[in-house]
Design an enzyme around this catalytic site. Structure first.
Site, mmCIF file in Angstrom:
data_model
loop_
_atom_site.group_PDB
_atom_site.id
_atom_site.type_symbol
_atom_site.label_atom_id
_atom_site.label_comp_id
_atom_site.label_asym_id
_atom_site.label_seq_id
_atom_site.Cartn_x
_atom_site.Cartn_y
_atom_site.Cartn_z
ATOM 1 C CG ASP A 148 26.759 1.440 -36.362
ATOM 2 O OD1 ASP A 148 26.441 0.626 -37.255
ATOM 3 O OD2 ASP A 148 26.555 1.225 -35.155
ATOM 4 C CD1 TRP A 162 22.576 -7.433 -37.704
ATOM 5 C CD2 TRP A 162 24.190 -8.647 -38.650
ATOM 6 N NE1 TRP A 162 23.057 -8.299 -36.757
ATOM 7 C CE2 TRP A 162 24.053 -9.056 -37.311
ATOM 8 C CE3 TRP A 162 25.132 -9.283 -39.451
ATOM 9 C CZ2 TRP A 162 24.826 -10.063 -36.746
ATOM 10 C CZ3 TRP A 162 25.916 -10.286 -38.889
ATOM 11 C CH2 TRP A 162 25.750 -10.668 -37.556
ATOM 12 C CG ASP A 185 24.844 -5.185 -31.024
ATOM 13 O OD1 ASP A 185 24.922 -4.828 -32.208
ATOM 14 O OD2 ASP A 185 24.391 -6.285 -30.684
ATOM 15 C CD1 TRP A 186 20.977 -8.333 -30.297
ATOM 16 C CD2 TRP A 186 19.504 -8.032 -28.651
ATOM 17 N NE1 TRP A 186 19.734 -8.697 -30.769
ATOM 18 C CE2 TRP A 186 18.810 -8.515 -29.781
ATOM 19 C CE3 TRP A 186 18.773 -7.762 -27.495
ATOM 20 C CZ2 TRP A 186 17.442 -8.757 -29.791
ATOM 21 C CZ3 TRP A 186 17.398 -7.989 -27.500
ATOM 22 C CH2 TRP A 186 16.752 -8.477 -28.636
ATOM 23 C CG HIS A 207 27.928 -1.960 -34.664
ATOM 24 N ND1 HIS A 207 26.769 -1.306 -34.275
ATOM 25 C CD2 HIS A 207 27.878 -3.189 -34.091
ATOM 26 C CE1 HIS A 207 26.047 -2.120 -33.516
ATOM 27 N NE2 HIS A 207 26.703 -3.262 -33.381
#
Length: 298
Positions: A242, A156, A117-118, A272
């Site tokens: 995902d 999202w 993710d980030w 995810h």
């Protein structure tokens, strides 16, 4: 100093599967929390949105049992770290700077960097900036955002923009194939007892550049350029369920970019937050990467 919320320590007692000793570093007046367990080769794990180091507990447990060292920092606004309450305080450069300054205090050599993710834009940027300290990469469900994003991400982002009081446990549960127990959902909620504490989580989706001239896009292009010359081993491991980082396309970007990358690994039956769904499998593959330099794709 920004106005800061500090989550009460008692919210972190008796979290299922998470018994790591809290450690803290002061960076410009912010108290930042990190995990540093074990004495082997360091595996540095970067979390993303809206999670914290709790996400890596299953991966960490397996690595620690194998005698390795696990390091993970809660970014500002997340986990046991202090949480500036103004969404405008948060930036990609700021997250990178604060996490980098915590990691600089640790003795990290021949590190394995694990990102999701980030954690991808931040952790991969840290890896290329500290290439002399990094021996290998493990890249899970992430991207480098240079102006183009998926439809799943835009949905999202729109949800996050209109919902500043994000339902953290609901979000994590909805992005796993595993049905989380109430206790595990509560553990993801633990850092965020009120809307004020969620400014960082609310800000992150809006920091993703969705045009090539927005803040962060140029830096991420620079990271991609550095990765295009990365000859050290890189494990690319994406889950098959995902919508934000769809398999195989999202992972193949890294396989095509990084000279040291092996064939993409498909993590079956995971969404995810694949560390939650398939933590043991991910830990085993990272351990294989450590022991062999490479891992076998399936």
């Amino acid at each position: 100093m920004p106005d800061v919320f500090r989550t009460p320590d008692e919210r972190f007692t008796a979290l299922p599967g998470y018994e790591f000793e809290p450690r803290y570093a002061d960076v410009d007046g912010l108290r930042l929390h990190y995990v540093d367990e074990g004495e082997g080769r360091p595996v540095v794990c970067f979390h993303g949105e809206p999670t914290w180091t709790y996400l890596y507990r299953k991966v960490a447990g397996l690595l620690l049992e194998a005698g390795e060292r696990v390091v993970a920092v809660d970014m500002p606004g997340f986990g046991r770290s202090d949480k500036p309450t103004d969404r405008r305080w948060y930036s990609y450069d700021g997250h990178f700077d604060y996490v980098s300054r915590v990691l600089a205090r640790l003795d990290l050599h021949d590190a394995t960097v694990v990102v999701q993710d980030w954690g991808g834009p931040i952790g991969l940027r840290w890896a290329v900036a500290n290439a002399d300290r990094v021996g290998r990469l493990a890249i899970l469900n992430t991207g480098l955002f240079t102006g183009r994003v998926s439809k799943g991400f835009m949905q999202w982002r729109a949800f996050a923009e209109r919902t500043p009081d994000l339902p953290i446990g609901f979000i994590v549960d909805g992005a796993t194939t595993t049905e989380l127990t109430p206790e595990v959902k509560a553990a993801y909620e633990a850092p965020f007892p009120n809307p004020e504490s969620k400014a960082g989580a609310a800000a992150f989706p809006l920091l993703v550049p969705i045009a090539d001239d927005q803040p962060g896009a140029e830096v991420m292009r620079d990271v991609m350029d550095e990765l295009s010359r990365w000859e050290k081993p890189a494990l690319v491991m994406f889950s098959d369920s995902d919508p934000v980082f769809p398999y195989p396309r999202a992972g193949q970007v890294f396989c095509d970019l990084i000279p040291g990358a092996t064939e993409q690994v498909r993590v079956e039956g995971a969404a995810h937050f694949l560390q939650e769904d398939r933590g043991a499998e991910i830990g085993e593959r990272v351990l294989a990467l450590l022991r062999e330099g490479l891992t076998t794709a399936h």
